[in-house]
Design an enzyme around this catalytic site. Structure first.
Site, short mmCIF file in Angstrom:
data_model
loop_
_atom_site.label_atom_id
_atom_site.label_comp_id
_atom_site.label_asym_id
_atom_site.label_seq_id
_atom_site.Cartn_x
_atom_site.Cartn_y
_atom_site.Cartn_z
N THR A 1 39.94 41.68 43.13
CA THR A 1 40.41 42.75 42.29
C THR A 1 41.91 42.78 42.17
OG1 THR A 1 38.75 44.45 42.34
CG2 THR A 1 40.89 45.15 43.00
N ASP B 1 41.61 46.83 37.53
CA ASP B 1 40.86 46.03 36.56
C ASP B 1 39.39 46.45 36.67
OD1 ASP B 1 39.43 43.21 38.00
OD2 ASP B 1 40.53 44.72 39.16
N ARG C 1 36.47 44.06 36.92
CA ARG C 1 35.51 42.97 37.15
C ARG C 1 34.95 43.05 38.57
NH1 ARG C 1 37.17 36.78 36.10
NH2 ARG C 1 36.82 37.41 33.96
N LYS D 1 36.55 51.19 39.42
CA LYS D 1 37.16 50.98 40.73
C LYS D 1 38.03 52.15 41.16
CE LYS D 1 37.04 46.08 40.12
NZ LYS D 1 37.68 44.78 40.15
N GLY E 1 37.59 45.00 47.71
CA GLY E 1 36.80 44.51 48.83
C GLY E 1 35.33 44.57 48.46
N SER F 1 42.83 40.70 45.36
CA SER F 1 43.17 39.28 45.22
C SER F 1 44.28 39.07 44.19
CB SER F 1 41.93 38.48 44.84
OG SER F 1 41.35 39.04 43.67
N ASP G 1 44.54 35.84 38.02
CA ASP G 1 43.62 35.81 39.16
C ASP G 1 42.19 35.71 38.65
OD1 ASP G 1 42.28 38.27 41.34
OD2 ASP G 1 42.55 36.15 41.77
#
Lengths: 162, 276
Positions: B44, B60, B62, B76, B90, B172, B209
């Site tokens: 994320t 984001d 995804r 999120k 996570g 990430s 990313d």
């Protein structure tokens, strides 16, 4: 007294208190608790297992240690005395108590933990004790308690009237 | 007295909470070579920034399971209280359950005290919960809100450590987003500048990313108001198909382009039926 109320570490370091269930004559009851494997009993299932078993007791010790530092020598003793007396308040013998005084005193009635989220006792889950056998014999009862069931967080006692 | 107290804390087989019964079986199975399904993670980009009136949180959308995108538009930014929101990176289940539990605890606290909750209260609840599980609950969070003490922004790591900062990134895509923040952050941003900065940071995470993608979600928390933009901007637009591969009815393979013999099914007259 000083040593008794020192604040322990946040991560509990003590050893497990879980013992194997023994049936008649002190032998392991294979029917109820399965086969015995000494190695699996010695090693931990998960790194968190020990700390989870000791967590509440450890938290209580931390609170006592803090109470000693804040309120003096008498405060942790008062807390322990009230907890002990609250733990003795119960219903009829053989029936699990609600520990309401204990929960209010400890503050857990207004708190949520993982135990309120996962593995909450479901409707119709039966209690482990055999009700009639745990009643003392001097109790005058003309009915037999057949079963104790948890229904909506209340214990229902199913009675067979003679 | 000690015996009674100890008895109160004695754990029986039917205890509640986490169960470790299957851990030994799982360890044995993985040693035998069984592959377990991977946990659904929100690899994320989540960010937060303090501006002059409050906090802007961005994320984001995804969610991945291994290298497959499980959810193109997952949420999120989680609700903790009316004035406190929390972004989670996570394992998706861990962040979801942790934030829901802390949200319920904050509500109980609000009913108990009769006051609006503070960000530090929810921070301490999260920190103590995550430390208890020693990092096994994989939830990296960005906690932001506005309370009586003003705007507040914190990060919470899976092992329970926290940071209080004016701008934070996690997940990430955090490095990509942090590079945008380091370049563009100024003390005393106004709301539009803060939203643009957050959008740029999330976009950097989405583009650079692999674990982040789809849309930018933004939540703006000010004293007395919360605005949620879901989505604030769509970064990954699924493109239109260039060609059409559907064939009209009656199409067959053409084998010989020089001799195309028109053949009508109705005109067949010569037929030999072989009799055995």
């Amino acid at each position: 007294m000083n040593q008794q109320f020192s604040i322990p570490t946040l991560r509990p370091a003590a050893i497990s208190r879980v013992t194997t269930e023994t049936g008649a004559f002190g032998v392991v009851d294979t029917l109820r608790s399965g086969f015995v494997n000494t190695r699996s009993e010695m090693t931990a299932k998960h790194p968190l297992e020990q700390s989870e078993l000791m967590y509440e007791l450890n938290e209580h010790k931390i609170k006592l240690g803090m109470a000693y530092k804040i309120g003096g020598a008498a405060l942790p003793l008062t807390i322990q005395a009230e907890r002990a007396s609250a733990a003795r308040i119960g219903r009829l013998p053989g029936i699990k108590s609600s520990y309401l005084h204990l929960e209010v005193f400890a503050g857990t009635d207004e708190d949520l933990t993982i135990e309120d989220v996962s593995r909450v006792p479901r409707l119709g889950m039966r209690c482990q004790s055999i009700p009639d056998a745990t009643l003392p014999h001097n109790y005058e009862f003309n009915s037999i308690i057949i079963d104790i069931v948890i229904f909506e967080n209340i214990e229902l006692i199913i009675i067979f009237e003679i | 007295m000690a015996a009674v107290v100890d008895q109160m804390f004695k754990v029986t087989e039917d205890s509640k909470g986490f169960s470790f019964d299957n851990c030994r079986r799982n360890a044995f199975m993985s040693k035998q070579g069984v592959t377990f399904p991977s946990a659904r993670k929100t690899g994320t980009t989540i960010v937060g920034v303090i501006f002059n009136e409050g906090v802007v949180l961005g994320a984001d959308t995804r969610a991945t399971g291994g290298s497959i995108v499980c959810d193109l538009n997952c949420e999120k930014i989680h609700y903790i209280a009316d004035n406190i929101y929390c972004c989670g990176a996570g394992t998706a289940a861990d962040t979801e359950f942790t934030t829901k539990m802390v949200s319920s605890k904050m509500e109980l606290l609000k009913l108990r005290t009769g006051r609006e909750g503070r960000v530090v209260s929810s921070l301490r609840m999260l920190k103590q919960y995550l430390f208890r599980y020693q990092g096994h609950v994989s939830a990296a969070l960005v906690l932001g809100g506005v309370d009586v003490t003003g705007p507040a922004l914190y990060t919470v790591y899976p092992h329970g450590s926290t940071d209080k900062l004016p701008y934070v990134t996690m997940g990430s895509g955090s490095l990509a987003a942090m590079s945008v923040f380091e370049d563009g952050y100024k003390v005393g941003l106004n709301e539009e500048a803060a939203k643009k900065l957050v959008r740029d940071a999330i976009r950097a995470g989405i583009v650079n990313d692999l674990g982040s993608g789809s849309n930018v979600d933004i939540t703006v928390i000010k004293k007395g108001s919360v605005e949620q933009f879901r989505p604030y901007e769509v970064i990954c637009q699924k493109s239109e198909r260039q060609g059409d591969y559907t064939f009209p009815r009656g199409t067959t393979v053409v084998t010989n382009t020089t001799e195309i013999v028109p053949f009508s099914v109705l005109e067949v007259t010569d037929e030999e039926v072989m009799e055995l």
